[in-house]
Motif scaffolding. Structure first.
Motif, mmCIF file in Angstrom:
data_model
loop_
_atom_site.group_PDB
_atom_site.id
_atom_site.type_symbol
_atom_site.label_atom_id
_atom_site.label_comp_id
_atom_site.label_asym_id
_atom_site.label_seq_id
_atom_site.Cartn_x
_atom_site.Cartn_y
_atom_site.Cartn_z
ATOM 1 N N VAL A 107 36.379 35.709 53.526
ATOM 2 C CA VAL A 107 37.228 36.854 53.874
ATOM 3 C C VAL A 107 36.772 37.464 55.196
ATOM 4 O O VAL A 107 37.580 37.727 56.098
ATOM 5 C CB VAL A 107 37.197 37.914 52.747
ATOM 6 N N THR A 108 35.469 37.684 55.328
ATOM 7 C CA THR A 108 34.946 38.303 56.543
ATOM 8 C C THR A 108 35.156 37.391 57.744
ATOM 9 O O THR A 108 35.480 37.862 58.841
ATOM 10 C CB THR A 108 33.454 38.647 56.359
ATOM 11 N N ASP A 115 42.167 44.907 57.942
ATOM 12 C CA ASP A 115 42.882 44.741 56.685
ATOM 13 C C ASP A 115 43.636 43.416 56.673
ATOM 14 O O ASP A 115 44.054 42.917 57.723
ATOM 15 C CB ASP A 115 43.912 45.869 56.501
ATOM 16 N N GLY A 116 43.829 42.892 55.489
ATOM 17 C CA GLY A 116 44.600 41.658 55.367
ATOM 18 C C GLY A 116 44.294 40.982 54.047
ATOM 19 O O GLY A 116 43.490 41.464 53.250
ATOM 20 N N THR A 117 44.971 39.871 53.826
ATOM 21 C CA THR A 117 44.823 39.133 52.576
ATOM 22 C C THR A 117 44.553 37.671 52.893
ATOM 23 O O THR A 117 45.093 37.129 53.856
ATOM 24 C CB THR A 117 46.099 39.315 51.712
ATOM 25 N N VAL A 118 43.690 37.066 52.083
ATOM 26 C CA VAL A 118 43.280 35.679 52.297
ATOM 27 C C VAL A 118 43.747 34.827 51.118
ATOM 28 O O VAL A 118 43.541 35.193 49.958
ATOM 29 C CB VAL A 118 41.742 35.601 52.440
ATOM 30 N N ALA A 128 42.115 37.061 47.957
ATOM 31 C CA ALA A 128 41.335 38.259 48.265
ATOM 32 C C ALA A 128 42.106 39.166 49.198
ATOM 33 O O ALA A 128 42.799 38.705 50.117
ATOM 34 C CB ALA A 128 40.011 37.871 48.923
ATOM 35 N N ARG A 129 41.993 40.475 48.978
ATOM 36 C CA ARG A 129 42.637 41.446 49.864
ATOM 37 C C ARG A 129 41.589 42.441 50.348
ATOM 38 O O ARG A 129 40.818 42.986 49.545
ATOM 39 C CB ARG A 129 43.751 42.173 49.116
ATOM 40 N N ILE A 135 37.016 44.899 49.430
ATOM 41 C CA ILE A 135 37.592 43.595 49.110
ATOM 42 C C ILE A 135 37.890 43.507 47.616
ATOM 43 O O ILE A 135 37.025 43.782 46.784
ATOM 44 C CB ILE A 135 36.625 42.456 49.512
ATOM 45 N N THR A 136 39.129 43.144 47.273
ATOM 46 C CA THR A 136 39.503 42.862 45.887
ATOM 47 C C THR A 136 39.688 41.354 45.745
ATOM 48 O O THR A 136 40.373 40.735 46.565
ATOM 49 C CB THR A 136 40.831 43.551 45.513
ATOM 50 N N LEU A 137 39.077 40.771 44.712
ATOM 51 C CA LEU A 137 39.097 39.316 44.546
ATOM 52 C C LEU A 137 39.816 38.918 43.266
ATOM 53 O O LEU A 137 39.667 39.570 42.227
ATOM 54 C CB LEU A 137 37.660 38.783 44.478
ATOM 55 N N ILE A 138 40.553 37.811 43.342
ATOM 56 C CA ILE A 138 41.204 37.208 42.175
ATOM 57 C C ILE A 138 40.838 35.730 42.161
ATOM 58 O O ILE A 138 40.849 35.072 43.202
ATOM 59 C CB ILE A 138 42.735 37.376 42.243
ATOM 60 N N GLY A 139 40.556 35.210 40.972
ATOM 61 C CA GLY A 139 40.347 33.772 40.832
ATOM 62 C C GLY A 139 38.961 33.329 41.243
ATOM 63 O O GLY A 139 38.012 34.099 41.204
ATOM 64 N N GLY A 140 38.865 32.042 41.619
ATOM 65 C CA GLY A 140 37.555 31.485 41.920
ATOM 66 C C GLY A 140 36.743 31.207 40.670
ATOM 67 O O GLY A 140 35.514 31.257 40.695
#
Lengths: 290, 290
Positions: A107-108, A115-118, A128-129, A135-140
């Protein structure tokens, strides 16, 4: 005090290979090492990290102990728990280091501090947003229970739908025929392969899908993946025109399958995960904590 | 020639346990043994088969060599190839035996020689239709690529949807909260469990689903399973009022989720897979082939 910027170490470690970078006296040195899967073989992973750091020191004309006080940030695939990170760090010749899983460095690297989403979709997947530095993370979560839309996931799905076509549950297509030919027309060979396959073994079939846009099986699988991506973006609260960075070898292949509002927001990442590791290393205090 | 019926041996072998039956002089003897997974540990599986046959002989007051000429039919989970079956048979003290995977014994046990369709849904899953003595099979490919709707599949799906609820991809429900409590609120513990879990480990959660008909997560997962069952029945050409036998510990739980035309055709099986193995043994020539 010296006027030189601090020396920084960044590591991007994965199940296929590890990348090491050193910023020292204004020069950047990089080396590559083997896989570091902390989940499946911690001893081998720590050996890989040692070797990579030693090679990195050598490339800059330094000795390994010289690295000890440099600020270092390591992002490693499969680090599920802070205790694991702490235990691995204790075994490395680094005194001012932080270690986490490999999502934050991606993300970094992609967004810097903006700001943005990956969309992190390579062999595995995560979403990730970053907003206002958070940073908010989903999955992985890995292939057994997650990594939806990833290269490994869609490769495995291709094998599954090929078995479905053999069972008359869906029509054969050029792609399922190609899979059957690859496995000498033997469903048993597919099942044997799958029983032993690691994520990267399944992911070898991902290009078969992403290069076969005309095939109905490929389209069905990539549409499923795109639907999951849309759900993840909704859950993260992403809205156009917020920047959306595809990261990893598979992410960009979903662009034609996504809602145009999403596809139009695609934007190349600023840098790599290794760049992100160096940026995060720079944000650490430059002296070892007492 | 003797007027006694021939002595018959039937074996129903699975990854959890093996059942052995002997019909001899009008009496039926049964013993149980441990697991026999030819796919993951062939040596141990052959040892289990030896022990079971020895115990079976003993239960009838016979010596192991006495069994050699009896007609024997063995249905064993995970036999993917005829070569595997031939190799295992060569290592058993049986001269007039046939060995296949365990789907046919389930069908013959359930239907005898009558027409009908079997929903074989326990830890794994398969679907089979028998018409005029011919059996068409779908599924049974194992959990990595198949076994859709099975106990292991829906148990794994429950863990996956629990992670989705943690990622805000779907609402939490009582059932996902129960899973989180079981794993001490730790997604990492769920992922660790899944990385090591065998099918029967995932299947332990199947009753959580089938006993929670009011829960939205349970309903979503069982509806997905029911949709797959309907597709399999279509592919097999099943039509009402043809008989439909649920076999295995999970099959009957789908009844409320299926189209009423399907649910109304449900009919208890005539017998077990072990009965089927004995029936198939009776169909073998009663003398060893030269």
């Amino acid at each position: 005090m010296s006027s030189l910027p601090p020396s920084l170490i960044g590591v991007d470690g994965g199940g296929t290979r590890c990348r090491f970078a050193l910023l020292h006296h204004g020069q950047r040195f990089e080396v590559q090492g083997g896989p570091a899967n902390l989940h499946s073989d911690r001893t081998a992973a720590i050996a890989t990290l040692h070797q990579g750091l030693a090679a990195l020191a050598q490339s800059a004309g330094l000795a390994l102990p010289d690295l000890a006080a440099f600020s270092a940030y390591l992002g490693l695939a499969g680090v599920l728990r802070p205790e694991t990170a702490a235990e691995v760090l204790r075994q490395l010749p680094l005194q001012n280091a932080q270690l986490e899983d490999d999502r934050k460095i991606a993300v970094t690297g992609a967004l810097g501090t903006q700001d943005g989403t990956v969309l992190g979709i390579g062999t595995g997947s995560f979403f990730a947003r970053q907003t206002a530095g958070n940073i908010t993370l989903i999955g992985g979560h890995g292939l057994v229970l997650g990594d939806e839309a990833s290269g490994a996931y869609i490769g495995r799905r291709l094998l599954q739908l090929t078995l479905h076509s053999r069972d008359q549950l869906r029509p054969e297509t050029d792609l399922t025929r190609r899979v059957m030919a690859h496995f000498n027309q033997s469903p048993a060979a597919i099942i044997d392969f799958a029983a032993q396959a690691r994520p990267r073994d399944f992911a070898q079939f991902a290009p078969w899908l992403t290069d076969s846009a005309e095939d109905a099986t490929a389209r069905d699988i990539l549409r499923e993946g795109a639907a999951f991506i849309s759900r993840a973006l909704d859950a993260l609260g992403w809205q156009p025109p917020e920047r959306l960075c595809p990261v990893g070898g598979v992410a960009a292949a979903y662009r034609p399958y996504l809602d145009p509002r999403i596809a139009e927001a695609f934007s190349a990442p600023d840098g790599t995960a290794l760049d992100g590791a160096l940026t995060l290393a720079a944000s650490l205090p430059s002296e070892p904590r007492p």
